[in-house]
Design a protein around this motif. Structure first.
Motif, mmCIF file in Angstrom:
data_model
loop_
_atom_site.group_PDB
_atom_site.id
_atom_site.type_symbol
_atom_site.label_atom_id
_atom_site.label_comp_id
_atom_site.label_asym_id
_atom_site.label_seq_id
_atom_site.Cartn_x
_atom_site.Cartn_y
_atom_site.Cartn_z
ATOM 1 N N VAL A 126 23.786 0.263 -39.305
ATOM 2 C CA VAL A 126 22.358 -0.044 -39.235
ATOM 3 C C VAL A 126 22.049 -1.254 -40.109
ATOM 4 O O VAL A 126 22.854 -1.683 -40.936
ATOM 5 C CB VAL A 126 21.493 1.163 -39.656
ATOM 6 C CG1 VAL A 126 21.784 2.369 -38.771
ATOM 7 C CG2 VAL A 126 21.735 1.512 -41.131
ATOM 8 N N GLU A 130 16.326 0.312 -41.610
ATOM 9 C CA GLU A 130 16.727 1.446 -40.786
ATOM 10 C C GLU A 130 17.280 2.553 -41.675
ATOM 11 O O GLU A 130 17.682 2.324 -42.825
ATOM 12 C CB GLU A 130 17.783 1.022 -39.767
ATOM 13 C CG GLU A 130 17.305 0.003 -38.757
ATOM 14 C CD GLU A 130 18.371 -0.293 -37.727
ATOM 15 O OE1 GLU A 130 18.409 0.413 -36.690
ATOM 16 O OE2 GLU A 130 19.178 -1.219 -37.958
ATOM 17 N N ARG A 186 25.420 6.445 -38.382
ATOM 18 C CA ARG A 186 24.632 5.794 -39.439
ATOM 19 C C ARG A 186 25.329 5.813 -40.798
ATOM 20 O O ARG A 186 24.692 5.891 -41.848
ATOM 21 C CB ARG A 186 23.236 6.426 -39.545
ATOM 22 C CG ARG A 186 22.401 6.301 -38.280
ATOM 23 C CD ARG A 186 21.054 7.027 -38.389
ATOM 24 N NE ARG A 186 20.259 6.790 -37.199
ATOM 25 C CZ ARG A 186 19.412 5.768 -37.040
ATOM 26 N NH1 ARG A 186 19.250 4.897 -38.022
ATOM 27 N NH2 ARG A 186 18.740 5.614 -35.918
#
Length: 289
Positions: A126, A130, A186
């Protein structure tokens, strides 16, 4: 020179920053839509990325800082992110403390060959603003602030800030669980920009700091310098590229020397800010994945 990828509505464009002024390189050269295009064009022309960008500045319109700030995207989209481990003494101590096999980390810290491992794909990475992720099956998650080397076909062309988010309890349970502790949704963030190698005099002399807030209150702060690295950036990049068909564009994270205390666990809703001298501040929220 600093480079950012910016979005404004459906538009995507590459921005160069010099002397605190932002320029839309894509407006001047439509083929320069992303950082990859700049790196590729510079390689073809046998120029540095800064030299190529300077050639477009006269035709590039200026952009206001607010547009850049509000539309900031991940500054570089590497095909692979790799990382190095146990490159700072405090990281070696932390890995020993979490592990049932601590001696192996001493051996890596002192060994000729560094630990270099795969970290993330584009879909797991990311950008600024984010959310990074913490695993729902882990009870001990931490951010790891790191200097990132931006590599084009294995050669360093710039630097960025990276967050190598990790599940310390999973890795500590068994070193063979390292991929699960490091690679998941992520698990990595990069940003806020890429700074060219020409603009960083010495990547081994950069101040670095990290702060974490929870419900508006600061719950952790720490600082260090890349002069604590026991490996050089050149050495780490050399081991990453050895006998390895590297992609066109990659980022290699160089290890962490800011480690929260053992009772700290990153929690959904936290905000992590990492600052590296000469590059900028990467800020991310946190969510459970």
């Amino acid at each position: 020179m600093r480079y950012q990828q910016v979005a404004r509505g459906s538009e995507r464009f590459l921005v160069a920053e010099t002397d605190s002024t932002y320029y839309d390189l894509t407006a001047a050269k439509p083929e320069l839509e992303a950082f990859r295009d700049l790196a590729r064009s510079a390689a073809v022309a046998d120029e540095t990325i800064d030299d190529l960008a300077r050639g477009a500045l006269d035709d590039a319109p200026e952009i206001d800082a607010e547009t850049v700030r509000n539309g900031r995207q991940i500054p570089v989209t590497p095909e692979e992110v790799w990382a190095a481990g146990v490159t700072y003494e405090i990281s070696e101590q932390a890995r020993q403390a979490e592990s049932d096999t601590p001696d192996m980390y001493v051996d890596v810290y002192d060994a000729e060959r560094p630990e270099v491992f795969f970290k993330a794909t584009p879909s797991r990475t990311v950008g600024p603003g984010e959310d990074i992720g913490v695993r729902a099956d882990s009870n001990w998650n931490v951010p790891e602030p790191e200097l990132g080397i931006v590599l084009y076909r294995g050669d360093a062309i710039g630097y960025t800030v990276g967050n190598d988010v990790s599940s310390r309890d999973i890795e500590g349970e068994n070193p063979l669980y390292l991929p699960q502790a490091k690679v998941y949704d992520r698990c990595c963030s990069l940003g806020p920009c890429v700074v060219s190698t020409d603009d960083i005099d010495d990547p081994h002399e950069l101040a670095m700091s990290m702060s974490i807030t929870r419900d508006g209150e600061e719950v952790y702060t720490g600082e260090t310098s890349t002069n604590e690295l026991v490996r050089t950036c050149e050495e780490l990049a050399d081991y990453y590229t050895r006998h390895n068909a590297v992609p066109e564009l990659a980022v290699l994270l160089t290890g962490t020397s800011i480690v929260p205390s053992d009772d700290f666990d990153l929690t959904e809703g936290d905000v992590v800010s990492i600052d590296i001298e000469g590059i900028g501040t990467l800020t991310n929220g946190v969510r459970t994945v």
